[in-house]
Design a protein around this motif. Structure first.
Motif, short mmCIF file in Angstrom:
data_model
loop_
_atom_site.label_atom_id
_atom_site.label_comp_id
_atom_site.label_asym_id
_atom_site.label_seq_id
_atom_site.Cartn_x
_atom_site.Cartn_y
_atom_site.Cartn_z
N SER A 1 19.60 -49.59 -6.88
CA SER A 1 20.54 -48.73 -7.61
C SER A 1 21.12 -47.65 -6.70
CB SER A 1 19.85 -48.10 -8.82
OG SER A 1 18.83 -47.21 -8.43
N TYR B 1 23.83 -53.09 -9.08
CA TYR B 1 23.43 -52.49 -10.34
C TYR B 1 22.88 -53.55 -11.30
CZ TYR B 1 25.42 -47.81 -9.54
OH TYR B 1 25.70 -46.53 -9.08
N GLN B 2 23.48 -54.72 -11.29
CA GLN B 2 22.99 -55.79 -12.16
C GLN B 2 21.58 -56.21 -11.77
OE1 GLN B 2 26.35 -58.46 -11.51
NE2 GLN B 2 27.00 -58.23 -13.65
N ASN C 1 19.20 -53.41 -12.75
CA ASN C 1 19.02 -53.37 -14.21
C ASN C 1 18.09 -54.48 -14.68
OD1 ASN C 1 20.21 -51.88 -16.65
ND2 ASN C 1 20.39 -54.02 -17.26
N ASP C 2 18.29 -55.68 -14.15
CA ASP C 2 17.44 -56.82 -14.54
C ASP C 2 15.99 -56.59 -14.15
OD1 ASP C 2 19.64 -58.11 -15.59
OD2 ASP C 2 19.95 -59.42 -13.85
N THR D 1 14.42 -53.70 -13.56
CA THR D 1 13.84 -52.61 -14.35
C THR D 1 13.56 -53.07 -15.78
OG1 THR D 1 15.06 -50.99 -13.04
CG2 THR D 1 14.17 -50.24 -15.15
N SER D 2 14.51 -53.82 -16.35
CA SER D 2 14.34 -54.30 -17.71
C SER D 2 13.14 -55.24 -17.84
CB SER D 2 15.61 -55.03 -18.16
OG SER D 2 15.47 -55.52 -19.48
N THR E 1 14.18 -50.39 -21.54
CA THR E 1 15.27 -49.61 -20.96
C THR E 1 16.14 -50.54 -20.12
OG1 THR E 1 15.87 -47.67 -19.63
CG2 THR E 1 13.97 -48.93 -18.89
N GLN E 2 17.43 -50.29 -20.18
CA GLN E 2 18.39 -50.98 -19.29
C GLN E 2 19.29 -49.88 -18.74
OE1 GLN E 2 19.89 -54.88 -20.10
NE2 GLN E 2 18.84 -54.94 -22.08
N TYR F 1 21.22 -49.18 -16.32
CA TYR F 1 22.48 -49.24 -15.56
C TYR F 1 23.60 -49.93 -16.32
CZ TYR F 1 19.08 -47.90 -12.10
OH TYR F 1 18.07 -47.22 -11.45
N LEU F 2 23.44 -50.12 -17.63
CA LEU F 2 24.49 -50.79 -18.39
C LEU F 2 25.79 -49.99 -18.40
CD1 LEU F 2 22.62 -52.31 -21.47
CD2 LEU F 2 23.40 -53.46 -19.39
#
Length: 249
Positions: free
Chosen positions: A35, A54-55, A58-59, A61-62, A69-70, A72-73
């Motif tokens: 990130s 970022y994708q 986000n994946d 971390t999720s 939590t997500q 970076y959406l």
């Protein structure tokens, strides 16, 4: 990590990006590194690469937090928007608020998920999509009924809903209703600058919603003229709105 992060905030974006790339070679699945690297790339205007990072962040971390939590959406959706992929942007913002509403996303901003709703509202207003705009406002009204709405950026939601004034927004940001005082403080204080960038952006969006496009452009220009606050995606959207090139400012 901290040293590289300092490079970003001192606007040495390429050096920061290079540093993160080196660190990612030995830690390719570290979402914090991904990130941060994405943020440096965003500052450099390398939108496609920033989106991928970022994708991935986000994946990861999720998955680690079982979808609760997500984080970076908002960035992902906004970069879709900057790339002209507006349908995907709106889908991403919608997915964020849907997750907050159904409880699958438990951790959002301090106001309970205002940021996601505000971005969806901007997208609805700017694309002249009444269904999207209405959905965003309905979502913000639901958040307005919980106590956390009094935490930032809840004031902006209340402003959009007509429950706070422009002066209230500036008073929340800097302790004074005077926009000039907010601008003065923003020049020396990062947190003030971050909040002011959001404020100008959504003040502009409300002007657009009320069919005052010239005033909207003026407020967007105020946002874009601020020194890059780094973390507020609205500043990058304002850059695109004013057709300015993202620089090291």
């Amino acid at each position: 990590l901290f040293r590289s992060w300092e490079m970003i905030f001192s606007h040495h974006y390429q050096e920061a990006a290079d540093s993160y790339e080196a660190q990612l070679k030995s830690n390719p699945e570290d979402p914090d590194l991904l990130s941060a690297h994405a943020t440096a790339l965003l500052c450099l205007g390398q939108l496609g690469e920033a989106l991928k990072e970022y994708q991935r962040a986000n994946d990861l971390t999720s998955r680690r937090l079982k979808g609760e939590t997500q984080p970076y959406l908002e960035k992902i959706g906004s970069i879709f928007w900057l790339l002209g992929r507006r349908d995907e942007a709106i889908q991403t913002f919608n997915a964020a608020i849907a997750g907050i509403l159904d409880g699958s996303i438990k951790f959002a901003d301090n106001a309970g998920g205002v940021s996601q709703g505000m971005l969806l509202w901007y997208a609805g207003v700017t694309s002249a999509d009444e269904k999207v705009k209405s959905h965003a406002l309905s979502y913000l009204r639901k958040l307005a009924n919980i106590s956390r709405i009094n935490k930032w950026p809840g004031t902006l939601a209340l402003f959009v809903l007509g429950e706070k004034t422009r002066a209230d927004v500036f008073a929340t940001i800097c302790g004074s209703p005077d926009v000039n005082e907010a601008i003065k403080q923003a020049k020396v204080d990062l947190l003030t600058r971050r909040r002011l960038a959001k404020a100008f952006f959504y003040i502009a969006t409300l002007e657009r919603a009320e069919n005052h496009e010239e005033k909207c452009r003026e407020e967007m220009a105020h946002c874009a003229s601020l020194e890059n606050p780094i973390l507020e995606i609205e500043w990058y959207l304002a850059q695109e709105e004013t057709t300015a090139v993202i620089t090291l400012s």
